[in-house]
Design a protein around this motif. Structure first.
Motif, PDB file in Angstrom:
ATOM      1  N   SER A 186       0.810  -1.219   0.000  1.00  0.00           N
ATOM      2  CA  SER A 186       0.000   0.000   0.000  1.00  0.00           C
ATOM      3  C   SER A 186       0.839   1.262   0.000  1.00  0.00           C
ATOM      4  CB  SER A 186      -0.902   0.042   1.246  1.00  0.00           C
ATOM      5  OG  SER A 186      -1.732  -1.083   1.329  1.00  0.00           O
ATOM      6  N   ASP A 187       0.241   2.321  -0.561  1.00  0.00           N
ATOM      7  CA  ASP A 187       0.647   3.692  -0.292  1.00  0.00           C
ATOM      8  C   ASP A 187      -0.272   4.221   0.808  1.00  0.00           C
ATOM      9  OD1 ASP A 187       2.475   3.512  -2.318  1.00  0.00           O
ATOM     10  OD2 ASP A 187       1.743   5.236  -3.448  1.00  0.00           O
ATOM     11  N   GLU A 188       0.280   5.003   1.739  1.00  0.00           N
ATOM     12  CA  GLU A 188      -0.494   5.530   2.868  1.00  0.00           C
ATOM     13  C   GLU A 188      -0.541   7.048   2.787  1.00  0.00           C
ATOM     14  OE1 GLU A 188       0.355   4.565   7.276  1.00  0.00           O
ATOM     15  OE2 GLU A 188       0.994   6.644   6.977  1.00  0.00           O
ATOM     16  N   VAL A 189      -1.751   7.609   2.832  1.00  0.00           N
ATOM     17  CA  VAL A 189      -1.949   9.055   2.801  1.00  0.00           C
ATOM     18  C   VAL A 189      -2.664   9.468   4.077  1.00  0.00           C
ATOM     19  CG1 VAL A 189      -2.952  11.004   1.559  1.00  0.00           C
ATOM     20  CG2 VAL A 189      -2.158   8.996   0.292  1.00  0.00           C
ATOM     21  N   MET A 190      -2.060  10.390   4.830  1.00  0.00           N
ATOM     22  CA  MET A 190      -2.656  10.908   6.054  1.00  0.00           C
ATOM     23  C   MET A 190      -2.994  12.381   5.866  1.00  0.00           C
ATOM     24  SD  MET A 190      -2.667   8.466   8.443  1.00  0.00           S
ATOM     25  CE  MET A 190      -2.504   9.191  10.064  1.00  0.00           C
ATOM     26  N   PHE A 191      -4.243  12.746   6.182  1.00  0.00           N
ATOM     27  CA  PHE A 191      -4.682  14.140   6.190  1.00  0.00           C
ATOM     28  C   PHE A 191      -4.881  14.540   7.644  1.00  0.00           C
ATOM     29  CE2 PHE A 191      -8.448  17.136   5.790  1.00  0.00           C
ATOM     30  CZ  PHE A 191      -7.673  18.234   5.456  1.00  0.00           C
ATOM     31  N   TYR A 192      -4.071  15.476   8.123  1.00  0.00           N
ATOM     32  CA  TYR A 192      -4.049  15.852   9.541  1.00  0.00           C
ATOM     33  C   TYR A 192      -5.000  17.034   9.742  1.00  0.00           C
ATOM     34  CZ  TYR A 192       0.130  13.003   9.115  1.00  0.00           C
ATOM     35  OH  TYR A 192       1.004  11.977   8.844  1.00  0.00           O
ATOM     36  N   CYS A 193      -6.088  16.809  10.472  1.00  0.00           N
ATOM     37  CA  CYS A 193      -7.169  17.801  10.500  1.00  0.00           C
ATOM     38  C   CYS A 193      -7.623  18.179  11.902  1.00  0.00           C
ATOM     39  CB  CYS A 193      -8.357  17.302   9.680  1.00  0.00           C
ATOM     40  SG  CYS A 193      -8.822  15.588   9.969  1.00  0.00           S
ATOM     41  N   GLY A 194      -6.869  17.810  12.937  1.00  0.00           N
ATOM     42  CA  GLY A 194      -7.235  18.217  14.285  1.00  0.00           C
ATOM     43  C   GLY A 194      -6.250  17.708  15.314  1.00  0.00           C
ATOM     44  N   GLY A 195      -6.154  18.388  16.457  1.00  0.00           N
ATOM     45  CA  GLY A 195      -5.277  17.956  17.525  1.00  0.00           C
ATOM     46  C   GLY A 195      -3.813  18.054  17.118  1.00  0.00           C
ATOM     47  N   ASP A 196      -2.990  17.212  17.703  1.00  0.00           N
ATOM     48  CA  ASP A 196      -1.542  17.208  17.453  1.00  0.00           C
ATOM     49  C   ASP A 196      -1.108  15.760  17.296  1.00  0.00           C
ATOM     50  OD1 ASP A 196       1.083  17.832  17.168  1.00  0.00           O
ATOM     51  OD2 ASP A 196       1.345  18.718  19.153  1.00  0.00           O
ATOM     52  N   TYR A 197      -0.879  15.343  16.059  1.00  0.00           N
ATOM     53  CA  TYR A 197      -0.622  13.935  15.776  1.00  0.00           C
ATOM     54  C   TYR A 197       0.722  13.523  16.368  1.00  0.00           C
ATOM     55  CZ  TYR A 197      -1.194   9.546  13.314  1.00  0.00           C
ATOM     56  OH  TYR A 197      -1.364   8.220  13.019  1.00  0.00           O
ATOM     57  N   GLU A 198       0.685  12.624  17.342  1.00  0.00           N
ATOM     58  CA  GLU A 198       1.850  12.304  18.159  1.00  0.00           C
ATOM     59  C   GLU A 198       3.041  11.809  17.340  1.00  0.00           C
ATOM     60  OE1 GLU A 198       2.386  12.700  21.391  1.00  0.00           O
ATOM     61  OE2 GLU A 198       0.424  13.592  21.749  1.00  0.00           O
ATOM     62  N   ALA A 199       2.789  10.909  16.402  1.00  0.00           N
ATOM     63  CA  ALA A 199       3.897  10.265  15.695  1.00  0.00           C
ATOM     64  C   ALA A 199       4.608  11.194  14.724  1.00  0.00           C
ATOM     65  CB  ALA A 199       3.395   9.034  14.945  1.00  0.00           C
ATOM     66  N   ARG A 200       3.999  12.328  14.367  1.00  0.00           N
ATOM     67  CA  ARG A 200       4.585  13.218  13.368  1.00  0.00           C
ATOM     68  C   ARG A 200       5.223  14.452  13.979  1.00  0.00           C
ATOM     69  NH1 ARG A 200       3.506   9.397  10.614  1.00  0.00           N
ATOM     70  NH2 ARG A 200       5.699   9.186  11.130  1.00  0.00           N
ATOM     71  N   LYS A 201       5.240  14.580  15.310  1.00  0.00           N
ATOM     72  CA  LYS A 201       5.824  15.767  15.934  1.00  0.00           C
ATOM     73  C   LYS A 201       7.281  15.924  15.525  1.00  0.00           C
ATOM     74  CE  LYS A 201       2.841  16.165  20.018  1.00  0.00           C
ATOM     75  NZ  LYS A 201       2.771  16.085  21.492  1.00  0.00           N
ATOM     76  N   GLY A 202       7.654  17.165  15.173  1.00  0.00           N
ATOM     77  CA  GLY A 202       9.018  17.439  14.778  1.00  0.00           C
ATOM     78  C   GLY A 202       9.273  17.331  13.295  1.00  0.00           C
ATOM     79  N   SER A 203       8.236  17.014  12.511  1.00  0.00           N
ATOM     80  CA  SER A 203       8.426  16.822  11.069  1.00  0.00           C
ATOM     81  C   SER A 203       7.989  18.023  10.252  1.00  0.00           C
ATOM     82  CB  SER A 203       7.626  15.602  10.612  1.00  0.00           C
ATOM     83  OG  SER A 203       6.232  15.850  10.760  1.00  0.00           O
ATOM     84  N   GLY A 204       7.396  19.028  10.893  1.00  0.00           N
ATOM     85  CA  GLY A 204       6.840  20.158  10.162  1.00  0.00           C
ATOM     86  C   GLY A 204       5.390  19.978   9.804  1.00  0.00           C
ATOM     87  N   ILE A 205       4.816  18.822  10.101  1.00  0.00           N
ATOM     88  CA  ILE A 205       3.414  18.564   9.786  1.00  0.00           C
ATOM     89  C   ILE A 205       2.518  19.283  10.782  1.00  0.00           C
ATOM     90  CG2 ILE A 205       1.674  16.717   9.973  1.00  0.00           C
ATOM     91  CD1 ILE A 205       3.603  14.984   8.352  1.00  0.00           C
ATOM     92  N   GLY A 206       1.457  19.927  10.270  1.00  0.00           N
ATOM     93  CA  GLY A 206       0.497  20.630  11.103  1.00  0.00           C
ATOM     94  C   GLY A 206      -0.897  20.513  10.541  1.00  0.00           C
ATOM     95  N   GLN A 207      -1.810  21.401  10.970  1.00  0.00           N
ATOM     96  CA  GLN A 207      -3.190  21.353  10.503  1.00  0.00           C
ATOM     97  C   GLN A 207      -3.246  21.533   8.985  1.00  0.00           C
ATOM     98  OE1 GLN A 207      -5.891  20.714  12.711  1.00  0.00           O
ATOM     99  NE2 GLN A 207      -4.074  20.194  13.885  1.00  0.00           N
ATOM    100  N   GLY A 208      -3.995  20.667   8.332  1.00  0.00           N
ATOM    101  CA  GLY A 208      -4.128  20.735   6.883  1.00  0.00           C
ATOM    102  C   GLY A 208      -3.018  20.049   6.121  1.00  0.00           C
ATOM    103  N   SER A 209      -2.038  19.491   6.812  1.00  0.00           N
ATOM    104  CA  SER A 209      -0.951  18.775   6.135  1.00  0.00           C
ATOM    105  C   SER A 209      -1.429  17.423   5.613  1.00  0.00           C
ATOM    106  CB  SER A 209       0.220  18.537   7.086  1.00  0.00           C
ATOM    107  OG  SER A 209       0.924  19.725   7.363  1.00  0.00           O
ATOM    108  N   ILE A 210      -0.753  16.967   4.592  1.00  0.00           N
ATOM    109  CA  ILE A 210      -0.944  15.613   4.075  1.00  0.00           C
ATOM    110  C   ILE A 210       0.426  14.970   3.948  1.00  0.00           C
ATOM    111  CG2 ILE A 210      -1.453  14.314   1.962  1.00  0.00           C
ATOM    112  CD1 ILE A 210      -3.953  15.958   1.637  1.00  0.00           C
ATOM    113  N   SER A 211       0.560  13.747   4.445  1.00  0.00           N
ATOM    114  CA  SER A 211       1.784  12.990   4.225  1.00  0.00           C
ATOM    115  C   SER A 211       1.473  11.807   3.317  1.00  0.00           C
ATOM    116  CB  SER A 211       2.381  12.495   5.549  1.00  0.00           C
ATOM    117  OG  SER A 211       1.497  11.603   6.219  1.00  0.00           O
ATOM    118  N   LEU A 212       2.401  11.550   2.410  1.00  0.00           N
ATOM    119  CA  LEU A 212       2.350  10.356   1.566  1.00  0.00           C
ATOM    120  C   LEU A 212       3.523   9.477   1.945  1.00  0.00           C
ATOM    121  CD1 LEU A 212       1.565   8.562  -0.862  1.00  0.00           C
ATOM    122  CD2 LEU A 212       2.953  10.097  -2.301  1.00  0.00           C
TER     123      LEU A 212
END
Length: 404
Positions: free
Chosen positions: A311-337
């Motif tokens: 699989s390819d995994e796409v995450m759309f971050y739309c609330g709170g503070d996603y624990e596993a992505r802290k320190g990566s620059g990801i914030g509200q409205g971010s998408i990671s592939l």
């Protein structure tokens, strides 16, 4: 849909005469899936639903894609795609394609204007309302939608989206149907006791939407010669398509709010299938909601590093503070592939910081696809270019700062 609804006026027996008070016949339309072999509804129109008075091509927005090559994990910032000072954007023609393959297309739009009447003849759509409110007017009736709502719109449902102010929408367009996972359903279609939501959580149209009008344009997205095998056509209808006096059946648009999802937790970390909410052909939709986390005394609450090899995994971050992505620059409205072939997981430090946590305040919508995703113009415009290096600690980072 897993259960039957009846809205407005329908005859006692299907495929029989249904007349108005003045004796005029209503026109029955069967809207059904899989060639009369799956869910369907019967709609009763005041005018002939097949009538077309004009037609012309609709030039679709840029739906071209390029391969994710060289293969890298990517961070996109959807909130940079739309200038807040710009007005006149609608939720259909204003979508910007982020990622796509032969099974699903992921787009984003910030809309403030009423869309044209629209029909997706390729597959179902799942619209996630990140922020704002709107009315989704459909041939079945209206749906009031707001923040956190998933809106499931069956293939070929005529509808338009009317924002109340500005609305942010993450659009998941399938080339198939979008349904609750099969393991949540009985063999007769009822949501089972172990499912994280039930029929009480689903909102459907309550009344028919009957509108008078002539020469109404309907924008149709369909299979054709364009990028991704897509094309667009505009039909001009002599009578308004919202002329349905009643309908019944098991196929209709509906709404489910992410806050009504009951998370499944465990003594140790639960894998993504525990967070699944919908599925389509060759892809699944999951959501990560605020929840208590693992209670084993030695548990590590954030995900383990994983290679989801199919699989390819796409995450759309739309609330709170996603624990596993802290320190990566990801914030509200971010998408990671995170593409297949790359083992991914928590950013440096997140693994250790999560030990002892009892609750995660995070909200994210995930799409896993079983074919590689390519990059649309929206992704190419907002790729931060450095996310691939965000797991490298300190002096080993090739690009210096990984603050995104």
């Amino acid at each position: 849909m897993p259960y039957y609804r009846s809205v407005g006026h329908v005859p006692q027996k299907r495929h029989t005469q249904h007349r108005a008070a003045d004796g005029r016949l209503y026109f029955e339309e069967l809207m059904g899936e899989e060639g009369f072999s799956s869910d369907s509804s019967l709609l009763y129109h005041r005018s002939i639903p097949s009538a077309i008075s004009e037609y012309r091509a609709w030039e679709l927005p840029d739906l071209s894609t390029v391969a994710n090559h060289p293969l890298v994990p990517i961070h996109l910032s959807t909130h940079k795609l739309f200038d807040e000072s710009v007005t006149g954007v609608d939720a259909v023609t204003g979508r910007r394609l982020l990622l796509g393959n032969a099974d699903v297309r992921l787009s984003y739009v910030v809309a403030d204007s009423t869309s044209p009447y629209y029909r997706n003849a390729i597959g179902d759509e799942c619209l996630y309302i990140e922020a704002g409110e709107a009315v989704v007017e459909t041939v079945f009736g209206d749906l009031e939608v707001g923040e956190g709502d998933y809106v499931i719109i069956p293939r070929a449902t005529t509808h338009r989206i009317v924002p109340k102010g500005r609305v942010r929408i993450y659009a998941i367009e399938a080339n198939s149907h979008i349904t609750p996972p099969k393991r949540y359903l009985s063999r007769f279609g009822q949501l089972l006791e172990h499912a994280p939501y039930c029929e009480r959580d689903l909102r459907g149209p309550e009344e028919p939407r009957m509108v008078d009008g002539v020469d109404v344009e309907v924008y149709i997205k369909h299979r054709g010669p364009g990028p991704g095998g897509l094309a667009g056509t505009i039909h001009v209808l002599p009578d308004h398509p919202f002329d349905v006096v009643g309908w019944d059946g098991c196929l209709y648009p509906y709404v489910f709010n992410i806050a009504d999802y009951m998370p499944i937790t465990g003594k140790v970390h639960q894998p993504p299938p525990a967070h699944q909410v919908f599925e389509g052909n060759n892809f699944v939709i999951c959501n990560f909601v605020p929840r208590k986390v693992d209670y084993h005394p030695l548990s590590i609450p954030v995900p383990y590093y994983h290679s989801n090899v199919d699989s390819d995994e796409v995450m759309f971050y739309c609330g709170g503070d996603y624990e596993a992505r802290k320190g990566s620059g990801i914030g509200q409205g971010s998408i990671s592939l995170h593409p297949g072939g790359h083992p991914h997981g928590p950013q440096p430090g997140a693994y250790e910081r999560s030990i002892g946590a009892e609750f995660f305040d995070e909200l994210a919508v995930m799409v896993d696809t079983f074919r590689p995703l390519e990059l649309g113009e929206g992704a190419r415009a907002t790729d931060d270019g450095v996310y691939a290096y965000s797991w490298v600690r300190g002096d080993h980072a090739e690009t210096g700062s990984t603050d995104g």
